[in-house]
Scaffold this active site. Sequence first.
Site, short mmCIF file in Angstrom:
data_model
loop_
_atom_site.label_atom_id
_atom_site.label_comp_id
_atom_site.label_asym_id
_atom_site.label_seq_id
_atom_site.Cartn_x
_atom_site.Cartn_y
_atom_site.Cartn_z
N LYS A 121 -13.77 -24.03 -22.16
CA LYS A 121 -13.44 -25.28 -23.18
C LYS A 121 -13.52 -26.16 -22.16
O LYS A 121 -12.94 -26.33 -20.96
CB LYS A 121 -12.03 -25.18 -23.47
CG LYS A 121 -11.58 -26.40 -24.35
CD LYS A 121 -10.26 -26.08 -25.20
CE LYS A 121 -9.66 -27.22 -25.67
NZ LYS A 121 -8.50 -27.30 -26.59
N ASP A 226 0.33 -29.46 -32.70
CA ASP A 226 -0.97 -29.66 -33.33
C ASP A 226 -1.22 -28.16 -34.29
O ASP A 226 -2.41 -27.60 -34.02
CB ASP A 226 -2.13 -30.01 -32.54
CG ASP A 226 -3.21 -30.57 -33.21
OD1 ASP A 226 -3.06 -31.24 -34.37
OD2 ASP A 226 -4.10 -31.02 -32.43
P1 ADP Z 1 -9.68 -29.50 -29.50
O1 ADP Z 1 -8.48 -29.43 -28.30
O2 ADP Z 1 -10.78 -30.34 -29.22
O3 ADP Z 1 -9.32 -29.34 -30.83
P2 ADP Z 1 -9.93 -26.45 -29.62
O4 ADP Z 1 -9.24 -25.79 -28.48
O5 ADP Z 1 -9.07 -26.66 -31.03
O6 ADP Z 1 -10.30 -27.71 -29.26
O7 ADP Z 1 -11.29 -25.72 -29.95
C1 ADP Z 1 -12.13 -26.15 -30.97
C2 ADP Z 1 -12.84 -25.19 -31.78
O8 ADP Z 1 -13.40 -24.24 -30.64
C3 ADP Z 1 -11.99 -24.26 -32.36
O9 ADP Z 1 -11.58 -24.78 -33.77
C4 ADP Z 1 -12.45 -23.04 -32.43
O10 ADP Z 1 -13.69 -23.01 -33.70
C5 ADP Z 1 -13.27 -23.03 -31.13
N1 ADP Z 1 -12.57 -22.28 -30.14
C6 ADP Z 1 -11.92 -22.79 -29.59
N2 ADP Z 1 -11.16 -21.61 -28.52
C7 ADP Z 1 -11.91 -20.55 -28.78
C8 ADP Z 1 -11.86 -19.22 -28.52
N3 ADP Z 1 -11.05 -18.92 -27.40
N4 ADP Z 1 -12.58 -18.36 -29.16
C9 ADP Z 1 -13.32 -18.77 -30.06
N5 ADP Z 1 -13.66 -19.93 -30.67
C10 ADP Z 1 -12.76 -20.71 -29.90
MG MG Z 2 -8.10 -28.15 -31.99
#
Ligand code: ADP
Ligand code: MG
Length: 488
Positions: A121, A226
Amino acid sequence: MKLDVNALRYLTKDDFRVLTAVEMGMRNHEIVPAELVDRIAGLKHGGTYKVLRNLLKNKLVHHDATKYDGYRLTYLGYDFLAIKTLVNRGVFTSVGRQIGVGKESDIFEVATEDGTVLAMKLHRLGRTSFRAVKSKRDYLRHRRSFNWLYLSRLAALKEFAFMKALGDHGFPVPTAVDCNRHCVIMSLVQGYPLVQVKELQNPDDVFDTILGLIVRLAEHGLIHCDFNEFNIMIDNDEKITVIDFPQMVSVSHRNAQMFFDRDIECIYKFFNKRFNLTSEENEEQDGSESDGEGNSRPSFLSVKKAAGSLDKELAASGFTRKEQVEMEKYIDEDAEGHDSGSDDDDEVGDAVPIDSLKIDRDHSDEPNCTLASRDSGVPGTFSEEHGTSCSGENRLESSPSGSNGDAKEALESEGKMLSQEDEDNDNSSSDDDDEEEDAELTKKLNKQRKKAIAAAHGRRRPVSSRNAYKDKGKGTMNSKIQRQACKW
Ligand code: ADP
Ligand code: MG
């Protein structure tokens, strides 16, 4: 944002040296004077300027000549620095397709040497609406130098610390593997965001599980803030994993009750709308129970907050007080802009086969020096750890190389030399308490990182990454300096 890591394979050690110099300069300058970049990088014969042109061409830096001839890192440049560091540490070896786009992050698959796929991320604070950005700018205008990279780094650091602590306490979250700068590496969650799920076998069970999680979090002293269908992943067995932690707050936060109620409300609303689940008013009529204790929705006041003290634990170890305050200010500014409002969240980006972006790690005797490409055969040997690692072992402990001694002098003479122990991108050299806390945090996270990497690899660490953890005290002076210079 498109992340073409191909360019990464062709960047030379001088490219990274100059990129690093820009990053260092950004601790004190929003736009780093080209001349300062040159002095920090210490390349001979005006080499810095040639390299800057190359970095500019690859969109790793941005040129700004408004007030003076200067440069700043772009997110892509920051991405490259973090990716290079993590690859050199042996955390992963290749970057694959984009699997998620959050409001303020991009998520990619990465693969380890043994083929395990993890999630990366990259935090991108400031990518929200113009209004939000403006209000954040207003908040930040009093800072010595505001810096989106710095806030993104804070978000990553916080997310990593919280994910680790929650995992340790048995919460269903991804395994926190490592973090550097604005980048968090975690296990890949099998499943989909709940928002994409149209049907559930047992919606009541899932609903109860999710509400139970909100309550249990609060019992441990935390509120997600959130907690909604965008940040809950669900697999084929309807097992839940919670993601996305940078906005979490303690139950002692002044708005804790409002945040708690909002999380609960989001879940009620979503389950009602999507799965036609009875709301609490109907529950009273049909006699069903939503939380096993009665027929009312969980209330913040009735949650026993003594079961754990995760918030205190985190305040003590995972994240400094100052950083927590900074993040909370940022979150408060953006209180309305949480995920549930964004329709285009989580769309999947360009699919790139993971093998096509293979990044080679250096396997030479000098540990972790390079991310040089097999094709180019250029073994990069310079790099200077001053980034925002969660790990102490990759911090710069001494002047990394002869030529950088000049840079050190130059900076010292300007009164801008920053503590090399300190990886903070901003205001970092001023606060002893924070430095102590940072050192403490560094130690703890360092241990956690090692464990997590080992767990993620499932077996032993790859040889080269084990080398990286070896005793730094051995060898000749020259090799010591060399090793220092190699650490990211
Ligand atoms: P933000 O803080 O920008 O909302 P998120 O952590 O919610 O970011 O991640 C955005 C999207 O990425 C999630 O909705 C999911 O689809 C995907 N995602 C995030 N972390 C993971 C993970 N560990 N494994 C698989 N998909 C992930
Ligand atoms: Mg998110």
